[in-house]
Motif scaffolding. Structure first.
Motif, PDB file in Angstrom:
ATOM      1  N   UNK A  13       0.824  -1.208   0.000  1.00 32.24           N
ATOM      2  CA  UNK A  13       0.000   0.000   0.000  1.00 32.24           C
ATOM      3  C   UNK A  13       0.863   1.265   0.000  1.00 32.24           C
ATOM      4  N   UNK A  14       1.877   1.285   0.846  1.00 31.64           N
ATOM      5  CA  UNK A  14       2.769   2.445   0.883  1.00 31.64           C
ATOM      6  C   UNK A  14       3.522   2.606  -0.437  1.00 31.64           C
ATOM      7  N   UNK A  15       3.944   1.506  -0.999  1.00 34.05           N
ATOM      8  CA  UNK A  15       4.670   1.545  -2.267  1.00 34.05           C
ATOM      9  C   UNK A  15       3.801   2.140  -3.371  1.00 34.05           C
ATOM     10  N   UNK A  16       2.574   1.668  -3.486  1.00 36.37           N
ATOM     11  CA  UNK A  16       1.648   2.192  -4.500  1.00 36.37           C
ATOM     12  C   UNK A  16       1.370   3.671  -4.272  1.00 36.37           C
ATOM     13  N   UNK A  17       1.156   4.040  -3.022  1.00 38.51           N
ATOM     14  CA  UNK A  17       0.862   5.432  -2.695  1.00 38.51           C
ATOM     15  C   UNK A  17       2.036   6.333  -3.053  1.00 38.51           C
ATOM     16  N   UNK A  18       3.234   5.922  -2.693  1.00 29.89           N
ATOM     17  CA  UNK A  18       4.421   6.735  -2.982  1.00 29.89           C
ATOM     18  C   UNK A  18       4.641   6.872  -4.481  1.00 29.89           C
ATOM     19  N   UNK A  19       4.537   5.774  -5.210  1.00 33.07           N
ATOM     20  CA  UNK A  19       4.749   5.827  -6.658  1.00 33.07           C
ATOM     21  C   UNK A  19       3.711   6.710  -7.321  1.00 33.07           C
ATOM     22  N   UNK A  20       2.452   6.585  -6.893  1.00 36.53           N
ATOM     23  CA  UNK A  20       1.389   7.436  -7.442  1.00 36.53           C
ATOM     24  C   UNK A  20       1.669   8.896  -7.132  1.00 36.53           C
ATOM     25  N   UNK A  21       2.075   9.179  -5.897  1.00 37.14           N
ATOM     26  CA  UNK A  21       2.383  10.556  -5.513  1.00 37.14           C
ATOM     27  C   UNK A  21       3.539  11.097  -6.346  1.00 37.14           C
ATOM     28  N   UNK A  22       4.602  10.314  -6.502  1.00 38.45           N
ATOM     29  CA  UNK A  22       5.746  10.766  -7.289  1.00 38.45           C
ATOM     30  C   UNK A  22       5.352  11.117  -8.720  1.00 38.45           C
ATOM     31  N   UNK A  23       4.622  10.225  -9.370  1.00 35.29           N
ATOM     32  CA  UNK A  23       4.243  10.486 -10.760  1.00 35.29           C
ATOM     33  C   UNK A  23       3.284  11.667 -10.842  1.00 35.29           C
ATOM     34  N   UNK A  24       2.320  11.733  -9.943  1.00 37.73           N
ATOM     35  CA  UNK A  24       1.379  12.863  -9.950  1.00 37.73           C
ATOM     36  C   UNK A  24       2.108  14.182  -9.719  1.00 37.73           C
ATOM     37  N   UNK A  25       3.028  14.204  -8.763  1.00 38.35           N
ATOM     38  CA  UNK A  25       3.781  15.430  -8.483  1.00 38.35           C
ATOM     39  C   UNK A  25       4.700  15.783  -9.649  1.00 38.35           C
ATOM     40  N   UNK A  26       5.373  14.781 -10.182  1.00 36.63           N
ATOM     41  CA  UNK A  26       6.321  15.024 -11.270  1.00 36.63           C
ATOM     42  C   UNK A  26       5.676  15.495 -12.558  1.00 36.63           C
ATOM     43  N   UNK A  27       4.423  15.136 -12.761  1.00 36.79           N
ATOM     44  CA  UNK A  27       3.685  15.603 -13.936  1.00 36.79           C
ATOM     45  C   UNK A  27       2.863  16.841 -13.582  1.00 36.79           C
TER      46      UNK A  27
END
Length: 129
Positions: A13-27
């Motif tokens: 869950x943390x992994x998915x959340x972090x990856x989603x946050x990174x991509x959302x922030x980076x875009x």
């Protein structure tokens, strides 16, 4: 095995959340900066813009690359469980090795966080002088 499964579920869950946050922030961050007329004018005039754009793009690229590597490794590990003969192949052995290398995920996440932090710092430097 129950406790291990619970811990892994939390990690997942943390992994998915972090990856989603990174991509959302980076875009999302560059989109917000580019669609705000005042900000985009300041950014366009700054010599800090190219490394700022590169930091966001590389950060997102690292996360996408990591997702591709993990996806393919997990498929090979899964297929090895379904088709036992696949476990003797080099592809399976490489995928199995990759799936056990947490440092790869940690390194990519750390690099992404550093790149996004530097990019955000540069934005503040450009906007607030």
């Amino acid at each position: 095995m129950g406790a291990a499964l619970e811990v892994y579920k939390a990690y997942e869950d943390y992994s998915k959340t972090l990856r989603t946050w990174f991509v959302a922030f980076g875009v999302g961050a560059p989109l917000v900066l580019l669609t705000n007329e005042k900000l985009s004018t300041k950014l366009a005039a700054s010599p800090l813009l190219p490394p700022l754009v590169a930091a966001y793009a590389i950060g997102v690229g690292l996360q996408v690359l990591l997702a591709i590597v993990n996806k393919n490794a997990m498929w090979a590990c899964y297929y090895g469980e379904v088709e036992n003969s696949f476990q003797s192949t080099r592809r399976y052995k490489v995928a199995n090795w990759l799936s056990q290398q947490y440092w790869i995920d940690a390194a990519f996440d750390f690099l992404t966080a550093v790149l996004f932090g530097l990019a955000t710092f540069r934005v503040f430097r450009i906007v607030f002088g």
